[in-house]
Design an enzyme around this catalytic site. Sequence first.
Site, short mmCIF file in Angstrom:
data_model
loop_
_atom_site.label_atom_id
_atom_site.label_comp_id
_atom_site.label_asym_id
_atom_site.label_seq_id
_atom_site.Cartn_x
_atom_site.Cartn_y
_atom_site.Cartn_z
CD GLU A 117 35.32 36.32 37.93
OE1 GLU A 117 35.56 35.98 36.75
OE2 GLU A 117 35.71 37.39 38.42
CG ASP A 258 33.96 46.51 35.79
OD1 ASP A 258 33.05 45.86 36.30
OD2 ASP A 258 35.16 46.16 35.86
CD GLU A 351 44.53 45.24 39.89
OE1 GLU A 351 43.88 44.26 40.30
OE2 GLU A 351 44.39 45.70 38.73
CD GLU A 372 40.19 44.97 32.16
OE1 GLU A 372 39.43 44.03 32.43
OE2 GLU A 372 41.41 44.96 32.45
CB THR A 475 32.75 41.35 30.56
OG1 THR A 475 33.59 42.38 31.10
CG2 THR A 475 32.57 40.23 31.56
#
Length: 578
Positions: A117, A258, A351, A372, A475
């Site tokens: 992160e 991902d 989710e 997304e 991302t």
Amino acid sequence: MPFRLLIPLGLVCVLLPLHHGAPGPDGTAPDPAHYRERVKAMFYHAYDSYLENAFPYDELRPLTCDGHDTWGSFSLTLIDALDTLLILGNTSEFQRVVEVLQDNVDFDIDVNASVFETNIRVVGGLLSAHLLSKKAGVEVEPGWPCSGPLLRMAEEAARKLLPAFQTPTGMPYGTVNLLRGVNPGETPVTCTAGIGTFIVEFATLSSLTGDPVFEDVARVALMRLWESRSDIGLVGNHIDVLTGKWVAQDAGIGAGVDSYFEYLVKGAILLQDKKLMAMFLEYNKAIRNYTHFDDWYLWVQMYKGTVSMPVFQSLEAYWPGLQSLIGDIDNAMRTFLNYYTVWKQFGGLPEFYNIPQGYTVEKREGYPLRPELIESAMYLYRATGDPTLLELGRDAVESIEKISKVECGFATIKDLRDHKLDNRMESFFLAETVKYLYLLFHPNNFIHNNGSAFDSVMTPHGECVLGAGGYIFNTEAHPIDPAALHCCRRLKEERWEVEDLVRELYSLRQSKSRAQRKTVPSGPWEPPAGPGTRSSPASRDQPKGKQPAKQRAPLLSCPSRPFTSKLALLGQVFLDPS
């Protein structure tokens, strides 16, 4: 018996009021200008609420109108929102925030931080803002973009993460203490995405600073994952970074995996690295062979390929956008439309969604305003112009405003079934969700530049081209200008590459013999061995038959336009007269 998906026919859709700009009876597409202004208003409602109620904490708690630290006490929302300010055209606030961050953010703190992160949000956000500073009217220092306060902050943050990579495998721990390094007793189990999501930021940092250590460790981590794939070509979800053994063996394209796939593609484009793209294409074959059913992607056992979880996760909705980047538009649109039906059913993406049952999974009913599906819509709209993609943008604006908007910002939706809210507004709402919505409805934004305009800047290493488009989003949706990677290189090999390109251009006009020219040495550059550096993945012994053939990519090229055209305009400015 082959696996078959049984999809319920009668999906109940969330009915939302149609506003001006929504499709009318004649089926006209949503008005981009109308929704662009709606999105901008959403941004400022959330952003102003953060500044008034939560700064300097990381994130806003919109139900109690206060703030809390979540990922390390960095004023994270401010960093994440910075490049969005410029995309929305607010240069004055961009300039003010740059000063605020320089005065207030300190990475020399006793905090346990997520390596993943911190990289995507902090390092990525600072790098993007650094590269956009001149466009935003910031008075840049001499030598920019090879130097600057935001670049130094990004480098400082990234150096705090380097101790995590000091493992026997070269794959990083998931958490690091910013003051002391990796804590004794830290778990060695890290998710696949937490290992393979560094090449975009770290390669950019190495190119701008001249220190190869960042790109080196990112490449080693990527290669170790590649070497750890199963015999059928799949990777699992979590791995022990000390032993290299898989702990969670579910294979798919969603949570925990991902952005590893995403960064193989984006790293390949950013660095013009054919090997990274070849790795992704091999994974893509295995993914289609074992996880792809009726345009959905399931979770399977990585060694056997048997279905383990027939669910769709909201994080998987990035996949159609990624498919568009490799030109697989038809498959991307079919999968996107599947995901869009889920959005219509609930007014957001839960989710987890049980595909055979056509409903949410228990305790996974929430929607934290993730970007997304909107991200994929933006990419696909750029590729196809299909108005269905604008309709998703319209639905997203209407849903988020109707369900999630509160007095102090926008709240996470705890349960899409009854629209209960949770007291959190993730920083990615301003970094990604709003940004992708705005860019979906703003076809003329500078981010979408097709190379018809560009800036020429002087650096200590010569003149370079910036702002010509082809931006690569990390991302966390922080755009990186690929041309910037060529502005600060200190490697002789690059000068040789450029000289060779320029001479080829001149050979079209002159009849000089090629044999009279200086021989250009061949062979790729290898990073020097020494303290704080690792050997590059290319220099390590790799198992035979488990990697694509090494390709040497041209160092001076950009995905959006050939550099030869720019060289033709700029003449010999790249040549070192010495």
